[in-house]
Design a protein around this motif. Structure first.
Motif, PDB file in Angstrom:
ATOM      1  N   LEU A 180       0.831  -1.204   0.000  1.00 52.52           N
ATOM      2  CA  LEU A 180       0.000   0.000   0.000  1.00 52.52           C
ATOM      3  C   LEU A 180       0.863   1.251   0.000  1.00 52.52           C
ATOM      4  CD1 LEU A 180      -2.188  -2.130   0.896  1.00 52.52           C
ATOM      5  CD2 LEU A 180      -3.279  -0.237   2.092  1.00 52.52           C
ATOM      6  N   ARG A 193       1.987   2.014  -3.569  1.00 53.36           N
ATOM      7  CA  ARG A 193       0.896   2.557  -4.385  1.00 53.36           C
ATOM      8  C   ARG A 193       0.511   3.962  -3.942  1.00 53.36           C
ATOM      9  NH1 ARG A 193      -3.729  -1.916  -4.916  1.00 53.36           N
ATOM     10  NH2 ARG A 193      -4.662  -0.179  -6.043  1.00 53.36           N
ATOM     11  N   THR A 229      -7.515   5.981  -4.154  1.00 48.15           N
ATOM     12  CA  THR A 229      -8.440   4.970  -3.651  1.00 48.15           C
ATOM     13  C   THR A 229      -7.742   3.623  -3.707  1.00 48.15           C
ATOM     14  OG1 THR A 229     -10.322   6.232  -4.486  1.00 48.15           O
ATOM     15  CG2 THR A 229     -10.688   3.895  -3.948  1.00 48.15           C
ATOM     16  N   ILE A 230      -7.383   3.110  -2.541  1.00 48.56           N
ATOM     17  CA  ILE A 230      -6.669   1.836  -2.458  1.00 48.56           C
ATOM     18  C   ILE A 230      -7.434   0.942  -1.486  1.00 48.56           C
ATOM     19  CG2 ILE A 230      -4.502   0.692  -1.980  1.00 48.56           C
ATOM     20  CD1 ILE A 230      -3.079   3.328  -2.388  1.00 48.56           C
ATOM     21  N   ALA A 231      -7.945  -0.158  -2.001  1.00 48.39           N
ATOM     22  CA  ALA A 231      -8.692  -1.087  -1.153  1.00 48.39           C
ATOM     23  C   ALA A 231      -8.485  -2.503  -1.665  1.00 48.39           C
ATOM     24  CB  ALA A 231     -10.185  -0.734  -1.145  1.00 48.39           C
ATOM     25  N   PHE A 232      -8.472  -3.452  -0.746  1.00 54.00           N
ATOM     26  CA  PHE A 232      -8.293  -4.853  -1.080  1.00 54.00           C
ATOM     27  C   PHE A 232      -9.384  -5.669  -0.385  1.00 54.00           C
ATOM     28  CE2 PHE A 232      -4.219  -4.587  -3.102  1.00 54.00           C
ATOM     29  CZ  PHE A 232      -3.583  -3.515  -2.482  1.00 54.00           C
ATOM     30  N   GLU A 233      -9.694  -6.791  -0.978  1.00 53.62           N
ATOM     31  CA  GLU A 233     -10.537  -7.793  -0.315  1.00 53.62           C
ATOM     32  C   GLU A 233      -9.677  -9.018  -0.069  1.00 53.62           C
ATOM     33  OE1 GLU A 233     -13.818 -10.222  -2.203  1.00 53.62           O
ATOM     34  OE2 GLU A 233     -14.998  -8.869  -0.918  1.00 53.62           O
ATOM     35  N   THR A 251      -2.063  -9.557   4.668  1.00 56.54           N
ATOM     36  CA  THR A 251      -1.163  -9.269   3.550  1.00 56.54           C
ATOM     37  C   THR A 251      -0.258 -10.441   3.232  1.00 56.54           C
ATOM     38  OG1 THR A 251       0.448  -8.264   5.055  1.00 56.54           O
ATOM     39  CG2 THR A 251      -1.188  -6.814   4.051  1.00 56.54           C
ATOM     40  N   SER A 287     -12.017  -6.607   4.247  1.00 56.44           N
ATOM     41  CA  SER A 287     -11.513  -5.608   3.312  1.00 56.44           C
ATOM     42  C   SER A 287     -10.569  -4.681   4.066  1.00 56.44           C
ATOM     43  CB  SER A 287     -12.660  -4.795   2.699  1.00 56.44           C
ATOM     44  OG  SER A 287     -13.533  -5.629   1.987  1.00 56.44           O
ATOM     45  N   SER A 288      -9.582  -4.162   3.364  1.00 54.59           N
ATOM     46  CA  SER A 288      -8.636  -3.228   3.983  1.00 54.59           C
ATOM     47  C   SER A 288      -8.272  -2.165   2.964  1.00 54.59           C
ATOM     48  CB  SER A 288      -7.375  -3.954   4.454  1.00 54.59           C
ATOM     49  OG  SER A 288      -6.619  -4.412   3.350  1.00 54.59           O
ATOM     50  N   GLY A 289      -7.817  -1.042   3.446  1.00 55.67           N
ATOM     51  CA  GLY A 289      -7.424   0.034   2.551  1.00 55.67           C
ATOM     52  C   GLY A 289      -7.109   1.295   3.331  1.00 55.67           C
ATOM     53  N   TYR A 337      -4.646   3.666   7.667  1.00 50.21           N
ATOM     54  CA  TYR A 337      -4.832   2.306   7.186  1.00 50.21           C
ATOM     55  C   TYR A 337      -5.785   1.577   8.140  1.00 50.21           C
ATOM     56  CZ  TYR A 337      -3.906  -2.548   6.022  1.00 50.21           C
ATOM     57  OH  TYR A 337      -4.042  -3.861   5.668  1.00 50.21           O
TER      58      TYR A 337
END
Length: 740
Positions: free
Chosen positions: A548, A551, A558-562, A625, A669-671, A680
């Motif tokens: 993260l 990026r 806009t940075i998000a992960f599932e 992660t 989800s995280s971001g 974060y």
């Protein structure tokens, strides 16, 4: 002088015309050199800069254009490939789960006892009495209900006498159950699935009262269209929905031509352990000609198949998956993207997106693309394109050959599309499906068209601006530029002690002075910049994961992960607030920092990922992660270690602190949140539930959900700690007591 020059020129021309070709060529080159010799250095510099700029702009622009276009096309194809692979995995996983569930049910004693009870009850009805009124009820139901429904969907006339029940048992069951259903299709289905006993006093109705709820749960929970029990003679001795196939024989009855016939025969003759047959879709007449597939598994008695359990698999389950539950735009498929299943007959096994969004537009498009109008009309009449709409293309043909790839070709709507195709492999089945993820080229390459226009305009603008600047700057920098160039070369070689004499007080003089200053401060600034970059990188990595941070440094907002399979722990240290109130701020902060430092060290040792620490709360995860197969165990071990840390802290400081933690596992989800201050964070139902069970537990301890309990129940002891409400349903909570 004039006369002599004119004479020499005339003589030169005469010599040129009379000279050989090679001599004339050499003379032309000589004249061009003489012409360039009369051009000033300033003009040569301007010409050179303009030509270099034009060539460089064209070359760089061309390379950038080709690279950008290739990158965008690759990105589109990659996205389609990802969607195709994701849908394939989800489809195979869904079918595998259903197969495993069916195996469990058919191996259980309930299904075996139910088959015996319904078979015995069915045989007893061979001589059961049927009144004329009941016979008329059956006739009316077929004539006014079933036949009309079939004709409406199929578009063909149906002979009701060919499908009327013939055997006494079949007529008795349909008179007491099937014919009593309301003529409205939905109401009739709900009535029959809810009916446990017709109160006719028969052994079959007694069996139905005993086992109907069991099969009703299977059908409703897994969204099957029906569940059938078929005995060893091929008789449908039970139907959850009591449809018109109840009591018929799959081998020689009115619906023997369906795929259920062959699926039943294979299941009865299979010697494979845990056999489950899965058929392709067909228009099944008892289902009012709706596309239907079958999952069939044998029910064993004394090691031999005594009958089968057949689950009627509706097309709605496939459509919900393949159409993303009609949320194409939300999942990134744009205005024209879709995924479609195809069969070996080159007909669809799922519904078209255009059909679902606008049936009339679908009809217009497919007819213009070459589909016969009667096929389009049949799709509208059926309410879907499954088993109706052809999808002949190079992509589907290649997929049927077992190939996987991407291609640009026309689709069934006649549009040029990007298509990612692959075969769908379903274990232990005779299915030969293919999956195609596609999007119109007009939409897929919209960014490419815009990019092309932008590149042309930007390149043209750069050339024009640079030409003007070249003319202007060449006049200014033609003399002092060489000294600056020499100084720049020395700096590029690493010699920052450059001092160029300042001969003027104009802008060039200021530039020269600034150049000298730059050389003196370049080393210091470079060191400062390197140090600052290092500090910034360390700060970012302390606030968020490395991926993260990279990026975020690139400018993404806009940075998000599932994340799948993540275990989350919410922990509170009970008593910290009292400790803070009793001690001075610096003393309490020192103690708390030491306690948190020990917890952080334990988290690092066990591979936990700390999300944030807020007052007396501690949020961490495992597998976020860095995927870990044992993330549940690590998290619980971390909670136990935290208990020991708190215990040691109490022994060393004389305090009475305790730990209360909530743990859940699943998808999170995280971001990055917030602007301009970035935090974060992690969120999702798993995080919420971990926090909920932690806050909802009054006593200290480690509390877990059923998901954590099921994973660790063989290695650790848990005790029930009540329940908590999740979306209106009570979920059990477990308290960790000790290791086994």
């Amino acid at each position: 002088m004039t006369e002599v020059s004119a004479h020499e020129a005339a003589q030169t021309v005469a010599e040129h015309e009379s000279a050989p070709v090679a001599s004339r060529t050499r003379l032309d080159r000589f004249r061009r050199r003489r012409l360039l010799a009369h051009v000033s250095i300033l003009s040569k510099l301007i010409l050179m800069m303009v030509l270099c700029t034009v060539v460089a702009s064209v070359v760089i622009g061309g390379i950038a254009f080709q690279a950008g276009r290739s990158e965008m096309r690759d990105a589109v194809f990659s996205r389609l490939t990802e969607v195709r692979e994701s849908q394939t995995r989800e489809l195979t996983s869904q079918i595998t789960d259903l197969r495993n569930s069916l195996i469990i049910y058919t191996h259980g004693v309930v299904a075996r006892n139910a088959l015996e009870a319904f078979t015995a009850g069915f045989d007893q009805l061979a001589n059961a009495q049927i009144t004329p009124a009941q016979s008329q009820t059956i006739t009316d139901y077929y004539k006014n209900g079933f036949v009309k429904e079939v004709e409406q969907y199929s578009g063909t006339k149906l002979d009701s006498s060919a499908v009327l029940p013939t055997s006494n048992a079949q007529r008795y069951l349909q008179a007491n159950y099937t014919a009593k259903r309301p003529l409205n299709l939905d109401d009739g289905d709900q009535y029959s699935i809810d009916l446990d006993n017709a109160n006719d006093g028969s052994a079959w109705s007694a069996a139905n009262a005993q086992y109907q709820d069991f099969f009703r749960q299977i059908v409703t929970r897994y969204e099957f269209q029906d569940a059938l029990l078929i005995d060893g003679r091929g008789n449908v001795v039970y139907s959850a929905y009591k449809d018109v196939d109840l009591g018929t024989n799959v081998l020689d009855g009115p619906y023997a031509g369906s795929k259920l016939h062959s699926a039943y025969s294979k299941a009865m003759s299979s010697n494979t352990v845990d056999y489950v047959g899965f058929t392709d879709f067909e228009f099944y007449q008892p289902a009012e000609m709706q596309p239907t597939a079958w999952m069939v598994a044998p029910i064993l008695k004394d090691g031999r198949a005594a009958g089968v359990l057949a689950l009627q698999f509706p097309i709605t389950k496939i459509n919900r998956l393949m159409t993303f539950d009609k949320r194409w735009r939300e999942v990134g498929m744009g205005d024209t993207g879709e995924t479609v299943l195809g069969g070996p007959d080159e007909l669809m096994r799922s519904d078209s997106r255009v059909f679902l969004e606008n049936p009339q537009q679908y009809k217009t498009d497919v007819v213009n693309a070459g589909t016969p109008p009667d096929v389009a009309d049949m799709a509208i009449r059926q309410g879907g394109t499954t088993l109706v709409q052809p999808m002949t293309s190079a992509a589907t043909r290649n997929a049927q050959k077992g190939e996987t790839g991407t291609i640009i070709t026309q689709d069934y709507l006649g549009q040029d599309t990007l298509q990612a195709y692959a075969p769908v492999v379903i274990k232990d089945s005779d299915l030969h499906w293919s999956i195609v993820a596609k999007v119109d080229t007009s939409e897929a390459f919209a960014r490419e068209t815009s990019f092309t226009k932008t590149m042309v305009l930007v390149t043209t603008g750069i050339i024009f601006v640079v030409c003007l600047l070249a003319i202007y700057l060449a006049q200014i920098f033609v003399r002092p530029i060489r000294r600056l160039e020499a100084g720049a070369q020395r700096i590029s070689a690493g010699d920052y002690n450059v001092a160029i004499p300042v001969d003027t007080r104009d802008e060039i003089g200021d530039l020269t002075q600034a150049f000298n200053e730059m050389g003196r401060s370049l080393t210091v600034k470079e060191d400062l910049l390197n140090q600052q970059r290092k500090e910034n990188d360390e700060l970012l990595r302390s606030l968020m994961p490395d991926s993260l941070a990279e990026r975020f440094k690139q400018g993404e907002e806009t940075i998000a992960f599932e994340h799948q399979n993540v275990t989350v722990i919410f922990a509170d240290i009970i008593g910290l607030e009292r400790l803070q109130a009793e001690l001075a701020p610096d003393a309490s902060l020192t103690l708390i920092n030491e306690l948190i430092r020990q917890i952080d060290a334990a988290a690092e040792t066990l591979g936990m990922e700390t999300v944030r620490t807020v007052r007396n709360g501690y949020l961490a995860s495992c597998g976020l992660t860095v995927p870990r197969l044992d993330n549940v165990r690590r998290t619980v071990d971390f909670a136990l270690e935290c208990q020991q840390i708190v215990s040691r802290f109490n022994n060393e400081t004389g305090n009475d602190l305790s730990l209360r933690a909530g743990i859940d596992t699943g998808t999170v989800s995280s971001g990055l949140l917030g602007r301009p201050s970035v935090v974060y964070d992690m969120w999702g139902s798993v995080v919420n539930l971990a926090h909920q069970i932690k806050d909802g537990s009054p006593q200290p301890g480690i509390y877990v959900t059923s998901g954590v309990h099921d994973v660790l129940q063989e290695t650790m002891r848990f005790e029930a700690a009540g329940t908590t409400l999740v979306e209106g349903q009570a979920q059990p909570i477990w308290r960790l007591s000790e290791r086994r």
